[in-house]
Design a protein around this motif. Structure first.
Motif, mmCIF file in Angstrom:
data_model
loop_
_atom_site.group_PDB
_atom_site.id
_atom_site.type_symbol
_atom_site.label_atom_id
_atom_site.label_comp_id
_atom_site.label_asym_id
_atom_site.label_seq_id
_atom_site.Cartn_x
_atom_site.Cartn_y
_atom_site.Cartn_z
ATOM 1 N N GLY A 122 0.790 -1.093 0.024
ATOM 2 C CA GLY A 122 -0.020 -0.011 0.049
ATOM 3 C C GLY A 122 0.878 1.276 0.079
ATOM 4 O O GLY A 122 0.368 2.441 0.504
ATOM 5 N N SER A 123 2.028 1.264 -0.407
ATOM 6 C CA SER A 123 2.907 2.351 -0.386
ATOM 7 C C SER A 123 3.608 2.548 -1.888
ATOM 8 O O SER A 123 3.702 1.454 -2.458
ATOM 9 N N LEU A 124 4.322 3.745 -1.804
ATOM 10 C CA LEU A 124 4.652 4.057 -3.053
ATOM 11 C C LEU A 124 6.007 4.736 -3.103
ATOM 12 O O LEU A 124 6.115 5.432 -1.925
ATOM 13 N N SER A 125 7.056 4.613 -3.913
ATOM 14 C CA SER A 125 8.108 5.228 -3.806
ATOM 15 C C SER A 125 7.900 6.753 -4.123
ATOM 16 O O SER A 125 6.978 7.112 -4.775
ATOM 17 N N ALA A 126 8.923 7.593 -3.992
ATOM 18 C CA ALA A 126 8.759 8.917 -4.045
ATOM 19 C C ALA A 126 8.619 9.407 -5.584
ATOM 20 O O ALA A 126 7.687 10.057 -6.114
ATOM 21 N N GLN A 127 9.405 8.698 -6.435
ATOM 22 C CA GLN A 127 9.377 8.664 -7.857
ATOM 23 C C GLN A 127 8.085 8.031 -8.459
ATOM 24 O O GLN A 127 7.683 8.765 -9.164
ATOM 25 N N GLY A 128 7.558 6.863 -7.880
ATOM 26 C CA GLY A 128 6.264 6.459 -8.024
ATOM 27 C C GLY A 128 5.172 7.458 -7.846
ATOM 28 O O GLY A 128 4.059 7.491 -8.780
ATOM 29 N N ALA A 129 5.284 8.094 -6.865
ATOM 30 C CA ALA A 129 4.267 9.273 -6.376
ATOM 31 C C ALA A 129 4.303 10.257 -7.377
ATOM 32 O O ALA A 129 3.269 10.665 -7.932
ATOM 33 N N VAL A 130 5.298 10.560 -7.977
ATOM 34 C CA VAL A 130 5.302 11.795 -8.858
ATOM 35 C C VAL A 130 4.893 11.234 -10.220
ATOM 36 O O VAL A 130 4.168 11.852 -10.799
ATOM 37 N N GLN A 131 4.999 9.904 -10.556
ATOM 38 C CA GLN A 131 4.355 9.398 -11.968
ATOM 39 C C GLN A 131 3.042 9.417 -11.778
ATOM 40 O O GLN A 131 2.186 9.768 -12.653
ATOM 41 N N VAL A 132 2.531 9.023 -10.413
ATOM 42 C CA VAL A 132 0.973 8.785 -10.126
ATOM 43 C C VAL A 132 0.307 10.329 -10.416
ATOM 44 O O VAL A 132 -0.783 10.635 -10.934
ATOM 45 N N ILE A 133 1.003 11.334 -9.826
ATOM 46 C CA ILE A 133 0.635 12.710 -9.855
ATOM 47 C C ILE A 133 0.429 13.010 -11.254
ATOM 48 O O ILE A 133 -0.471 13.671 -11.563
ATOM 49 N N ASN A 134 1.620 12.999 -12.042
ATOM 50 C CA ASN A 134 1.544 13.287 -13.478
ATOM 51 C C ASN A 134 0.597 12.694 -14.324
ATOM 52 O O ASN A 134 -0.065 13.250 -15.412
ATOM 53 N N ARG A 135 0.730 11.310 -14.207
ATOM 54 C CA ARG A 135 -0.164 10.582 -15.159
ATOM 55 C C ARG A 135 -1.752 10.329 -14.811
ATOM 56 O O ARG A 135 -2.575 10.365 -15.616
ATOM 57 N N GLN A 136 -1.891 10.254 -13.600
ATOM 58 C CA GLN A 136 -3.353 9.904 -13.134
ATOM 59 C C GLN A 136 -3.941 11.082 -12.318
ATOM 60 O O GLN A 136 -4.968 10.812 -11.563
ATOM 61 N N LYS A 137 -3.267 12.281 -12.303
ATOM 62 C CA LYS A 137 -3.833 13.471 -11.623
ATOM 63 C C LYS A 137 -4.184 13.112 -10.049
ATOM 64 O O LYS A 137 -4.823 13.388 -9.477
ATOM 65 N N GLY A 138 -3.024 12.235 -9.522
ATOM 66 C CA GLY A 138 -2.896 12.055 -8.097
ATOM 67 C C GLY A 138 -2.720 13.133 -7.073
ATOM 68 O O GLY A 138 -2.333 14.343 -7.606
ATOM 69 N N VAL A 139 -3.459 13.322 -6.036
ATOM 70 C CA VAL A 139 -3.443 14.384 -5.174
ATOM 71 C C VAL A 139 -2.509 14.062 -4.080
ATOM 72 O O VAL A 139 -2.696 13.013 -3.461
ATOM 73 N N LEU A 140 -1.535 14.980 -3.808
ATOM 74 C CA LEU A 140 -0.558 14.745 -2.707
ATOM 75 C C LEU A 140 -1.000 15.337 -1.414
ATOM 76 O O LEU A 140 -1.156 16.564 -1.372
ATOM 77 N N ILE A 141 -1.487 14.585 -0.280
ATOM 78 C CA ILE A 141 -1.727 15.134 0.868
ATOM 79 C C ILE A 141 -0.470 15.011 1.983
ATOM 80 O O ILE A 141 -0.292 13.846 2.146
ATOM 81 N N ASP A 142 -0.180 16.028 2.499
ATOM 82 C CA ASP A 142 1.212 15.788 3.602
ATOM 83 C C ASP A 142 0.104 16.062 5.062
ATOM 84 O O ASP A 142 -0.632 16.909 5.239
ATOM 85 N N VAL A 143 0.433 14.913 5.868
ATOM 86 C CA VAL A 143 -0.330 14.670 6.939
ATOM 87 C C VAL A 143 0.415 15.160 8.247
ATOM 88 O O VAL A 143 -0.080 14.797 9.318
ATOM 89 N N ARG A 144 1.459 15.699 7.927
ATOM 90 C CA ARG A 144 2.297 16.238 9.142
ATOM 91 C C ARG A 144 1.479 17.437 9.567
ATOM 92 O O ARG A 144 0.469 18.167 9.141
ATOM 93 N N GLU A 145 1.979 18.026 10.866
ATOM 94 C CA GLU A 145 1.593 19.263 11.449
ATOM 95 C C GLU A 145 1.950 20.342 10.696
ATOM 96 O O GLU A 145 2.754 20.398 9.895
#
Length: 141
Positions: A32-55
């Protein structure tokens, strides 16, 4: 049997090295996790939304470009307002990946079936030399 007794050190070494290779999978880094590079691909190709859950303070100190800040404690209440389309991939990011993995469960409970954690969090994002921005201090604040 004689082979095992004569080569016990080599067998132990092989089992130890195999265990070390399997450790990330066993502790859940691959699930259920993705590498940082994989995340960029999902953002660019599938319009993924990046949510930062830190304070907010952690987010202001440095976050992935384009990330939206929704602290883990507020995720259940605020995520539906931030990401209205539940069909989009939701990529959850924190400092090291621990909070993001907990956030995945919350997001999936809310109906975001494509929710995934970014493995290693901001630590892996920085190690991959991906773009980071800081929130500028406000004048008079």
């Amino acid at each position: 049997m004689k082979f095992i007794l004569d080569n016990w050190a080599l067998i132990l070494l092989a089992l130890t090295s195999g265990g070390m290779l399997a450790w990330p999978v066993l502790r859940g880094a691959g699930k259920g996790s993705l590498s940082a590079q994989g995340a960029v691909q999902v953002i660019n190709r599938q319009k993924g939304v990046l949510i930062d859950v830190r304070e907010p303070e952690e987010f202001a100190a440095g976050h992935a470009v384009g990330a939206r800040n929704v602290p883990l404690a507020e995720l259940e209440q605020k995520l539906p307002a931030v990401v209205k389309n539940k069909a989009l991939p939701v990529l959850l990011l924190c400092a090291t990946g621990a909070r993001a993995n907990r956030a995945v469960a919350t997001a999936k409970k809310l109906g975001y079936e494509q929710a995934q954690a970014v493995a290693g969090g901001m630590k892996s994002w920085n190690e991959a030399n991906l773009p980071v921005e800081k929130v500028a201090a406000r004048a008079g604040a």
